[in-house]
Design an enzyme around this catalytic site. Sequence first.
Site, PDB file in Angstrom:
ATOM      1  CG  ASP A   9      -1.794   1.192   1.362  1.00  0.00           C
ATOM      2  OD1 ASP A   9      -1.885   1.972   0.389  1.00  0.00           O
ATOM      3  OD2 ASP A   9      -2.413   1.362   2.434  1.00  0.00           O
ATOM      4  CD  GLU A 111      -5.067  -0.488  -0.716  1.00  0.00           C
ATOM      5  OE1 GLU A 111      -5.388  -1.588  -0.234  1.00  0.00           O
ATOM      6  OE2 GLU A 111      -5.763   0.527  -0.618  1.00  0.00           O
TER       7      GLU A 111
HETATM    8  P1  TTP Z   1      -5.465   5.394   0.475  1.00  0.00           P
HETATM    9  O1  TTP Z   1      -4.510   4.257   0.285  1.00  0.00           O
HETATM   10  O2  TTP Z   1      -6.707   5.124   1.239  1.00  0.00           O
HETATM   11  O3  TTP Z   1      -4.734   6.607   1.205  1.00  0.00           O
HETATM   12  P2  TTP Z   1      -3.283   7.230   1.028  1.00  0.00           P
HETATM   13  O4  TTP Z   1      -2.430   6.420   0.127  1.00  0.00           O
HETATM   14  O5  TTP Z   1      -3.433   8.653   0.633  1.00  0.00           O
HETATM   15  O6  TTP Z   1      -2.732   7.210   2.513  1.00  0.00           O
HETATM   16  P3  TTP Z   1      -2.211   5.977   3.393  1.00  0.00           P
HETATM   17  O7  TTP Z   1      -0.758   6.286   3.662  1.00  0.00           O
HETATM   18  O8  TTP Z   1      -3.033   6.004   4.620  1.00  0.00           O
HETATM   19  O9  TTP Z   1      -2.374   4.721   2.586  1.00  0.00           O
HETATM   20  O10 TTP Z   1      -5.896   5.955  -0.928  1.00  0.00           O
HETATM   21  C1  TTP Z   1      -5.015   6.007  -2.036  1.00  0.00           C
HETATM   22  C2  TTP Z   1      -5.297   7.252  -2.848  1.00  0.00           C
HETATM   23  O11 TTP Z   1      -6.643   7.257  -3.288  1.00  0.00           O
HETATM   24  C3  TTP Z   1      -5.091   8.518  -2.075  1.00  0.00           C
HETATM   25  O12 TTP Z   1      -3.743   8.992  -2.108  1.00  0.00           O
HETATM   26  C4  TTP Z   1      -6.053   9.461  -2.735  1.00  0.00           C
HETATM   27  C5  TTP Z   1      -7.172   8.581  -3.262  1.00  0.00           C
HETATM   28  N1  TTP Z   1      -8.362   8.702  -2.378  1.00  0.00           N
HETATM   29  C6  TTP Z   1      -9.362   9.603  -2.720  1.00  0.00           C
HETATM   30  O13 TTP Z   1      -9.277  10.271  -3.749  1.00  0.00           O
HETATM   31  N2  TTP Z   1     -10.444   9.742  -1.880  1.00  0.00           N
HETATM   32  C7  TTP Z   1     -10.574   9.038  -0.716  1.00  0.00           C
HETATM   33  O14 TTP Z   1     -11.566   9.204   0.027  1.00  0.00           O
HETATM   34  C8  TTP Z   1      -9.532   8.092  -0.377  1.00  0.00           C
HETATM   35  C9  TTP Z   1      -9.628   7.294   0.896  1.00  0.00           C
HETATM   36  C10 TTP Z   1      -8.458   7.964  -1.235  1.00  0.00           C
HETATM   37 CA    CA Z   2      -2.250   4.141   0.335  1.00  0.00          CA
END
Ligand code: TTP
Ligand code: CA
Length: 362
Positions: A9, A111
């Site tokens: 991730d 992911e």
């Molecule tokens: P995530 O993997 O949920 O979050 P992240 O990578 O930003 O942070 P983390 O370190 O906690 O993993 O989501 C991946 C991408 O998807 C994120 O960078 C932006 C997008 N996204 C959105 O556009 N809207 C949302 O509500 C979420 C959860 C993610």
């Molecule tokens: Ca992420």
Amino acid sequence: MQRVIIHVDMDYFYAAIEEREDPSLKGKAVVVCMYSNRGEEGGAVSTSNYVARETGIRSAMPCRQAKALNPDAVFLPVRKQFYEEVSDRVMEILRSSADSEESFEKISIDEAFLEITHSSDSDFEHARKISMKIKEEIKAREKITCSIGIGPNKLIAKMASSFQKPDGITIVRPEEVQNFLKPMPVKKLWGIGKVTGEKLAEMGVETIDDLEKHDILELINAFGKNRGTWLKQAASGIDETPVKERTATDQIGRMASLKHDTRDENMIFSLLDELAGDVLSRAKSRKVSFRSVTVTVILSNFKTSTKSRTFNHPVSDMESLHKSAKEMMQQFLEESTSNFRRIGVQVGNLHEMAGQKSLFDF
Ligand code: TTP
Ligand code: CA
């Protein structure tokens, strides 16, 4: 053989890419916003970096609320296509680290699951080394970090990857699964959403341990047979679903790596022929014709490009497929000077072919 699955991730993905692109953002709170057609006022937070998260900013929160929480944060608009290009290159690194082309499963833009049972020889310490190599390669090529979970199945690997973030590696060996899950709040179990979580809370189920000990018949009563059985199994850390590439049901495609990175036309076109032949026989067995053909090329530097053709009527013959795929491949060769790493052929816009003729046709 004991399965070894890893879940990768990317950390604060969109914001991490923005930080990388503009070094002056380092150390500042960065918030990536999806602005609606009502402009800056109506947007929602896509993601934010960890500095911004310290002030309570979260994904999906209105940007206005984020601004109120941290007026000094840097707000940037989403550049989805740009992030997708980074994602494609990261996914290429991951795919080539899995046991085989088939043991890779992308589940979102940032992911993926990889099965590494064979390459790790079912040894979790060996799996750690493979994971460290993956992190190093992503860092070297893309200058961003990720967190990795290593477990005996997808459920555990997925839950392990969020255990130490950012830039972590968490290993959960088969004998550690129970203790890993037990104390967690039940809503942390992958696959449990808000509704199920609330319903379980009403039944007095707070932790995964509570769920594991809960009467199965009561769960089946409350959630139905499939879901009830799944809840019980998941709480015990059991998940037998395979790591498997997800393809859209309205497309048929195949990709493969060349034996080595090359621009040799014989090698490229003979692999293209093989892939096209395979795609066509799969289309035949599904009894579908297609209106579009897409060719994908991944270069040595992991850059991914695609070209598509759309016919004005559905086709199902080898010649149409071969001819259009070859032309697009020829264009790729003319446009770039880099070596090719992987290529793919895909047909889409599928149409059911008339099977049994109706009486009226006779
Ligand atoms: P995530 O993997 O949920 O979050 P992240 O990578 O930003 O942070 P983390 O370190 O906690 O993993 O989501 C991946 C991408 O998807 C994120 O960078 C932006 C997008 N996204 C959105 O556009 N809207 C949302 O509500 C979420 C959860 C993610
Ligand atoms: Ca992420």
